[in-house]
Design an enzyme around this catalytic site. Structure first.
Site, PDB file in Angstrom:
ATOM      1  N   ASN A  11       1.048  -1.113  -0.030  1.00  0.00           N
ATOM      2  CA  ASN A  11      -0.040   0.106   0.044  1.00  0.00           C
ATOM      3  C   ASN A  11       0.826   1.181  -0.173  1.00  0.00           C
ATOM      4  O   ASN A  11       1.371   1.475   1.142  1.00  0.00           O
ATOM      5  CB  ASN A  11      -0.940  -0.002   1.352  1.00  0.00           C
ATOM      6  CG  ASN A  11      -1.842   1.230   1.270  1.00  0.00           C
ATOM      7  OD1 ASN A  11      -1.790   1.902   0.551  1.00  0.00           O
ATOM      8  ND2 ASN A  11      -2.439   1.415   2.662  1.00  0.00           N
ATOM      9  N   TRP A  12       0.969   1.786  -1.132  1.00  0.00           N
ATOM     10  CA  TRP A  12       1.970   2.854  -1.227  1.00  0.00           C
ATOM     11  C   TRP A  12       1.440   4.098  -0.768  1.00  0.00           C
ATOM     12  O   TRP A  12       2.270   5.116  -0.763  1.00  0.00           O
ATOM     13  CB  TRP A  12       2.400   2.950  -2.983  1.00  0.00           C
ATOM     14  CG  TRP A  12       3.210   2.064  -3.432  1.00  0.00           C
ATOM     15  CD1 TRP A  12       3.592   0.885  -2.675  1.00  0.00           C
ATOM     16  CD2 TRP A  12       3.810   2.050  -4.623  1.00  0.00           C
ATOM     17  NE1 TRP A  12       4.446   0.171  -3.806  1.00  0.00           N
ATOM     18  CE2 TRP A  12       4.569   1.001  -4.861  1.00  0.00           C
ATOM     19  CE3 TRP A  12       3.847   2.830  -5.661  1.00  0.00           C
ATOM     20  CZ2 TRP A  12       5.313   0.268  -5.931  1.00  0.00           C
ATOM     21  CZ3 TRP A  12       4.550   2.544  -7.172  1.00  0.00           C
ATOM     22  CH2 TRP A  12       5.059   1.307  -7.005  1.00  0.00           C
ATOM     23  N   LYS A  13       0.212   4.237  -0.349  1.00  0.00           N
ATOM     24  CA  LYS A  13      -0.309   5.301   0.343  1.00  0.00           C
ATOM     25  C   LYS A  13      -0.169   6.491  -0.542  1.00  0.00           C
ATOM     26  O   LYS A  13       0.088   6.536  -1.900  1.00  0.00           O
ATOM     27  CB  LYS A  13       0.044   5.854   1.870  1.00  0.00           C
ATOM     28  CG  LYS A  13      -0.098   4.336   2.447  1.00  0.00           C
ATOM     29  CD  LYS A  13       0.124   4.766   3.888  1.00  0.00           C
ATOM     30  CE  LYS A  13      -0.015   3.280   4.674  1.00  0.00           C
ATOM     31  NZ  LYS A  13      -0.049   3.656   6.177  1.00  0.00           N
ATOM     32  N   HIS A  96      -9.624   1.677   4.624  1.00  0.00           N
ATOM     33  CA  HIS A  96      -8.416   1.789   5.375  1.00  0.00           C
ATOM     34  C   HIS A  96      -8.688   2.755   6.499  1.00  0.00           C
ATOM     35  O   HIS A  96      -9.317   3.809   6.405  1.00  0.00           O
ATOM     36  CB  HIS A  96      -7.234   2.261   4.275  1.00  0.00           C
ATOM     37  CG  HIS A  96      -5.973   2.261   4.891  1.00  0.00           C
ATOM     38  ND1 HIS A  96      -5.442   3.244   6.110  1.00  0.00           N
ATOM     39  CD2 HIS A  96      -5.017   1.348   4.885  1.00  0.00           C
ATOM     40  CE1 HIS A  96      -4.131   2.952   6.341  1.00  0.00           C
ATOM     41  NE2 HIS A  96      -3.768   1.712   5.808  1.00  0.00           N
ATOM     42  N   GLU A  98      -6.811   5.063   7.824  1.00  0.00           N
ATOM     43  CA  GLU A  98      -6.589   6.606   7.302  1.00  0.00           C
ATOM     44  C   GLU A  98      -7.692   7.227   6.823  1.00  0.00           C
ATOM     45  O   GLU A  98      -8.067   8.289   6.816  1.00  0.00           O
ATOM     46  CB  GLU A  98      -5.050   6.615   6.448  1.00  0.00           C
ATOM     47  CG  GLU A  98      -4.143   6.332   7.389  1.00  0.00           C
ATOM     48  CD  GLU A  98      -2.897   5.660   6.566  1.00  0.00           C
ATOM     49  OE1 GLU A  98      -2.635   5.710   5.455  1.00  0.00           O
ATOM     50  OE2 GLU A  98      -2.098   5.344   7.248  1.00  0.00           O
ATOM     51  N   GLU A 168      -5.869  -4.568  10.212  1.00  0.00           N
ATOM     52  CA  GLU A 168      -4.797  -3.564  10.651  1.00  0.00           C
ATOM     53  C   GLU A 168      -5.194  -2.856  11.933  1.00  0.00           C
ATOM     54  O   GLU A 168      -5.887  -2.016  11.830  1.00  0.00           O
ATOM     55  CB  GLU A 168      -4.842  -2.734   9.370  1.00  0.00           C
ATOM     56  CG  GLU A 168      -4.432  -3.358   8.007  1.00  0.00           C
ATOM     57  CD  GLU A 168      -3.820  -2.290   7.216  1.00  0.00           C
ATOM     58  OE1 GLU A 168      -2.650  -2.531   6.839  1.00  0.00           O
ATOM     59  OE2 GLU A 168      -4.139  -1.070   6.790  1.00  0.00           O
ATOM     60  N   GLY A 174       2.114   2.296  10.700  1.00  0.00           N
ATOM     61  CA  GLY A 174       3.258   3.345  10.575  1.00  0.00           C
ATOM     62  C   GLY A 174       3.907   3.899  11.849  1.00  0.00           C
ATOM     63  O   GLY A 174       4.510   4.876  11.895  1.00  0.00           O
ATOM     64  N   SER A 214       2.813  -2.263  10.270  1.00  0.00           N
ATOM     65  CA  SER A 214       4.407  -2.263  10.671  1.00  0.00           C
ATOM     66  C   SER A 214       4.931  -3.650  10.275  1.00  0.00           C
ATOM     67  O   SER A 214       5.836  -4.096  10.834  1.00  0.00           O
ATOM     68  CB  SER A 214       4.750  -1.843  12.080  1.00  0.00           C
ATOM     69  OG  SER A 214       4.528  -0.377  12.287  1.00  0.00           O
ATOM     70  N   GLY A 235       2.757  -1.047   4.284  1.00  0.00           N
ATOM     71  CA  GLY A 235       2.852   0.482   4.074  1.00  0.00           C
ATOM     72  C   GLY A 235       4.295   0.631   3.702  1.00  0.00           C
ATOM     73  O   GLY A 235       4.972   0.417   2.661  1.00  0.00           O
ATOM     74  N   GLY A 236       4.711   1.161   4.884  1.00  0.00           N
ATOM     75  CA  GLY A 236       6.135   1.861   4.689  1.00  0.00           C
ATOM     76  C   GLY A 236       7.201   0.638   4.081  1.00  0.00           C
ATOM     77  O   GLY A 236       7.974   1.172   3.150  1.00  0.00           O
TER      78      GLY A 236
HETATM   79  P1  PGA Z   1       2.511   0.309   7.595  1.00  0.00           P
HETATM   80  O1  PGA Z   1       1.194   0.672   7.053  1.00  0.00           O
HETATM   81  O2  PGA Z   1       3.136  -0.874   7.145  1.00  0.00           O
HETATM   82  O3  PGA Z   1       3.307   1.472   7.357  1.00  0.00           O
HETATM   83  O4  PGA Z   1       2.260   0.082   8.996  1.00  0.00           O
HETATM   84  C1  PGA Z   1       0.242  -0.587   6.588  1.00  0.00           C
HETATM   85  C2  PGA Z   1      -1.048  -0.077   5.956  1.00  0.00           C
HETATM   86  O5  PGA Z   1      -1.449   1.185   6.487  1.00  0.00           O
HETATM   87  O6  PGA Z   1      -1.592  -0.798   5.280  1.00  0.00           O
END
Ligand code: PGA
Length: 258
Positions: A11-13, A96, A98, A168, A174, A214, A235-236
């Site tokens: 997930n590149w956000k 998600h 966010e 999640e 994050g 994470s 994500g990251g």
């Molecule tokens: P993260 O994000 O791996 O940076 O914690 C995961 C996500 O939000 O899908």
């Protein structure tokens, strides 16, 4: 028991310009060739075309990060399922945390988006997860149950063939704080129980349930070895090819286990 698909999704956000996205996707496609698990890249809308070209002919699948429920019309800033399908998108992330936290996403809008996406043949990665406060108040199961029940409302058994659930925990996204493998397994197993109740044990057995929050090159193997964790939404670490490749390798190892 049906063997579930192991899916490692990046997930590149809100990261990467089209040119940067093309380079990153190309590298990932090249280096994940032959992976036994599914690899999906969920990229910003403006990167879809470049990433589509970069992964052409590889096993990597194209994903987006949101979709609107209407067919078309006066919804400034939104993207329809038809538009995603026309860009050869296969997967779309919905709900998600966010989006829930910063953009007013509710269980009802998550459900509307999910139905619209499925109706157009997209596969949905539906995200659920509790906040730190909810966990501390011992409300994790209640929150997950509500998000699953309402998010999947009116979906048929057949629809479920195209739904992936991503657990999640919001407190782990994050933050560098990962749920322990046991904590993640516990909630993923609970989600599977809910799916068996809402649908059938077969549907529950066949549904891919990912963990996200994470997940990284160090902890992926342990998390993915848990019986009810069938992949990751990353994500990251998905922006760092070396780390992402280690996670894909861990997913592949799980996918080839007897
Ligand atoms: P993260 O994000 O791996 O940076 O914690 C995961 C996500 O939000 O899908």
């Amino acid at each position: 028991m049906a063997k579930r698909n192991i899916i490692i999704a990046g997930n590149w956000k809100m990261n990467k310009t089209p040119f940067e996205a093309r380079c990153l996707a190309y590298e990932i496609a090249e280096k994940t060739e032959g992976a036994a698990c599914k690899v999906v890249l969920c990229v910003p809308f403006v990167d879809l075309f470049q990433v589509k070209e970069a992964i052409a002919g590889s096993g990597v699948c194209l994903g987006a990060q949101n979709v609107h429920w209407a067919e078309s019309g006066a919804f400034t800033g939104e993207i329809s399922a038809d538009m995603l399908v026309a860009c050869d998108v296969e997967y779309v992330v919905i709900g998600h945390s966010e989006r829930r936290q910063y953009f007013g996403e509710t269980d009802a809008t998550v459900n509307a988006r999910t139905k619209a996406a499925l109706a157009k043949g997209l596969k949905v990665i539906l995200c659920v997860g509790e906040t730190r406060e909810e966990r501390e108040l011992d409300e994790t199961q209640a929150v997950i149950e509500r998000q699953i029940r309402l998010g999947l409302a009116d979906l048929s058994e057949q629809d479920m063939e195209n739904v992936v659930i991503a657990y999640e925990p919001v407190w782990a996204i994050g933050t560098g704080l990962t749920a322990t493998a046991e904590q993640a397994q516990e909630v993923c197993a609970y989600i599977r129980t809910l799916l068996a109740e809402l649908y059938t044990p077969d549907v529950a057995d066949a549904t891919t349930i990912q963990y996200g929050g994470s997940m990284n090159a160090k902890n992926a193997r342990e998390l993915l070895s848990m019986p009810d964790i069938d992949g990751g939404l990353i994500g990251g670490a998905s922006l760092k090819p070396a780390d992402f490749l280690v996670i894909v390798a861990a997913g592949s190892a799980e996918a080839t286990k007897a």
